[in-house]
Design an enzyme around this catalytic site. Structure first.
Site, PDB file in Angstrom:
ATOM      1  N   LYS A 272       9.696  -9.601  40.888  1.00  0.00           N
ATOM      2  CA  LYS A 272      10.571  -9.225  39.784  1.00  0.00           C
ATOM      3  C   LYS A 272      12.000  -9.621  40.158  1.00  0.00           C
ATOM      4  O   LYS A 272      12.502  -9.210  41.196  1.00  0.00           O
ATOM      5  CB  LYS A 272      10.482  -7.727  39.513  1.00  0.00           C
ATOM      6  CG  LYS A 272       9.114  -7.262  39.043  1.00  0.00           C
ATOM      7  CD  LYS A 272       9.098  -5.758  38.831  1.00  0.00           C
ATOM      8  CE  LYS A 272       7.709  -5.274  38.433  1.00  0.00           C
ATOM      9  NZ  LYS A 272       7.332  -5.707  37.080  1.00  0.00           N
ATOM     10  N   ARG A 347      -3.747  -3.841  36.083  1.00  0.00           N
ATOM     11  CA  ARG A 347      -5.075  -4.041  35.502  1.00  0.00           C
ATOM     12  C   ARG A 347      -6.121  -4.346  36.576  1.00  0.00           C
ATOM     13  O   ARG A 347      -7.301  -4.053  36.389  1.00  0.00           O
ATOM     14  CB  ARG A 347      -5.018  -5.141  34.447  1.00  0.00           C
ATOM     15  CG  ARG A 347      -4.671  -6.514  34.974  1.00  0.00           C
ATOM     16  CD  ARG A 347      -4.197  -7.452  33.875  1.00  0.00           C
ATOM     17  NE  ARG A 347      -2.877  -7.067  33.372  1.00  0.00           N
ATOM     18  CZ  ARG A 347      -2.272  -7.680  32.358  1.00  0.00           C
ATOM     19  NH1 ARG A 347      -2.868  -8.696  31.743  1.00  0.00           N
ATOM     20  NH2 ARG A 347      -1.085  -7.280  31.953  1.00  0.00           N
TER      21      ARG A 347
END
Length: 493
Positions: A272, A347
């Site tokens: 990020k 996920r």
């Protein structure tokens, strides 16, 4: 603070602050309120006129009463239109009153509120929740905590005689919400996979739940390659948490609640960057926090439903051991996943948790996760996305959300979009094209549930608020705990 029902008549109650709920455009004082106004020499009528109070939802005004009176201050709070009264209206109005009363250094607070749907139990519970949620403070990390000032000691709910059980239920639920708030708000050097495992063990010890913590070696034996791929870069060991609540006798249903538990998300090698909000990624375990909060509440409430609370907990970090973009992971159901973005890690952890849960022979599974920015773009900061192919589960969740006041919106599960997840060298990729990103994330998770009714809640927006919002102060909201508890209670009815 003690919240208690009171059979004391409004005209005889004595205390520091008395709060009265009034509907919008119906602020003319009649009946008992007119008599109360006369008792206080017309101060209520004068206050309404001077402040031009209209009764709009959550608006508040207050006035001091002349010395020597049984009540020191009067607080008026708007409830909005009568035909729009909801449980959350009472909850938010109670929160607004509690903040005013605390600021005014009230120790004894009385509420005179109307009933929602002629239901004293639900109304009392909502008012109690609003007060407790609004007055929550987190000062753990202050070296010199700000002066908390005078604290409310007693709250009387006038006209709610006999509703002790409803208030107890509110206390139990809020205890779970506040646990979730504390976990989400704490920095990643305070809440780690080890910390969450210890929290689960403490809940089990305190409330008689079963607990199993799977270590890395256990997860390897179960073939949890997706979860372990995320965890492999961190110096901290992964922890797979499984708490179980079992009622006495035969349970009416068997359910699982699964929470994403990434205690810090650096993005991995797809790191990020600047402006990404990386400093907020301590909250990426908001799903696990809500799961543990729900476990704490449900363990106290003891519904006739068996509930499994599951979270695959890890950090998503960067090191020489980190998974690479392009790596292929094998989940515990044998599905292979091409990792085309290491920052779509949640996920991957949920995939193995879903496979594990389904083997328990359940009637339904709900997972919740701070999964996608795409869901925030679609629904904003206040609303969670509900993704499920099962209409019955969708209705159950929506009903629970109406009771809890937590906003949710059902989103489509467009199967065609799964085309974007197809891989040339594996069964699927972990991310698809940017459009519809929250939907493709849900479709990815769907590949790891065979037959059990299942729903996914994307809570990336409402897990946190930057400013005071209703009964939530700025910071972690504990979103999902009340919704999940109400879902379980609804199933157990």
């Amino acid at each position: 603070m003690t919240i208690q029902p009171s059979d004391k008549p409004l005209l005889e109650w004595a205390g520091d602050s008395l709060a009265i709920g009034l509907f919008e455009d119906a602020v003319e004082l009649t009946g008992e309120l007119a008599t109360l106004d006369q008792k206080f020499s017309g101060v209520l009528k004068e206050l309404i006129a001077e402040e031009e109070f209209k009764g709009k939802a959550n608006s508040t005004i207050f006035t001091r009463v002349n010395p020597g009176r049984p009540v020191r201050k009067l607080i008026l709070v708007g409830l909005g239109k009568p035909d729009a009264l909801k449980l959350d209206t009472l909850r938010r109005a109670a929160a607004a009153v509690a903040r005013v009363a605390k600021k005014q250094k009230s120790k004894i607070l009385g509420f005179s509120f109307p009933l929602w749907n002629n239901d004293p139990a639900a109304s009392a519970q909502a008012i109690a929740e609003g007060v407790e949620l609004a007055l929550y403070q987190d000062i753990r990390f202050k070296s010199e905590p700000e002066d908390k000032g005078s604290q409310i000691e007693t709250v009387d709910l006038l006209g709610f005689s006999g509703q002790e059980a409803a208030i107890t239920l509110a206390n139990q639920i809020v205890s779970g919400v506040n646990l979730a708030r504390e976990l989400v708000a704490a920095p990643a050097n305070a809440v780690t996979p080890i910390t969450l495992a210890e929290t689960a063990q403490a809940i089990a010890k305190d409330y008689g739940l079963q607990v199993e913590i799977l270590e890395k070696e256990d997860c390897e034996k179960l073939g949890m390659g997706a979860f372990l791929g995320v965890a492999q870069a961190s110096e901290l060991p992964p922890k797979f948490i499984h708490l179980t609540y079992k009622p006495e006798g035969t349970p009416k249903k068997k359910l699982a609640i699964i929470g994403k538990g990434v205690t810090f998300d650096s993005g991995g090698l797809n790191i990020k960057g600047a402006g990404s909000g990386i400093e907020t990624m301590k909250m990426d375990m908001g799903g696990a926090a809500a799961t543990l909060g729900a476990a704490k509440a449900i363990a106290q409430i003891k519904p006739d439903v068996e509930v499994h609370f599951i979270s695959a907990v890890a950090e998503n970090m960067i090191s020489g051991r980190a998974m690479h973009p392009g790596d292929i992971l094998t989940a515990s159901n044998g599905k292979t996943i091409e990792v085309n973005n290491t920052d779509a890690e949640g996920r991957l952890t949920l995939a193995d948790a879903l496979v594990y849960a389904e083997k328990l022979g359940l009637d339904a599974i709900v997972d919740l996760a701070t999964l996608t920015g795409a869901n925030v773009i679609a629904l904003g900061d206040d609303i969670a996305g509900l993704y499920t192919p099962d209409d019955d589960v969708a209705s159950q969740i929506e009903k629970a959300a109406q009771t809890s006041g937590e906003k949710i919106w059902r989103m489509p599960m467009e199967e065609k979009y799964f085309e974007g997840l197809k891989s040339g060298i594996a069964d699927m990729k972990n991310t698809g094209p940017r459009p519809g990103g929250a939907i493709t994330a849900a479709l990815f998770l769907k590949q790891f549930v065979k037959e059990t009714p299942w729903a996914h809640l994307d809570i990336a927006g409402p897990v946190w608020t930057d400013k005071e919002n209703g009964y939530n102060g700025a910071g972690a909201t504990g979103y999902g705990v009340r919704l999940l508890v109400n879902w379980v209670l609804g199933i157990g009815e």
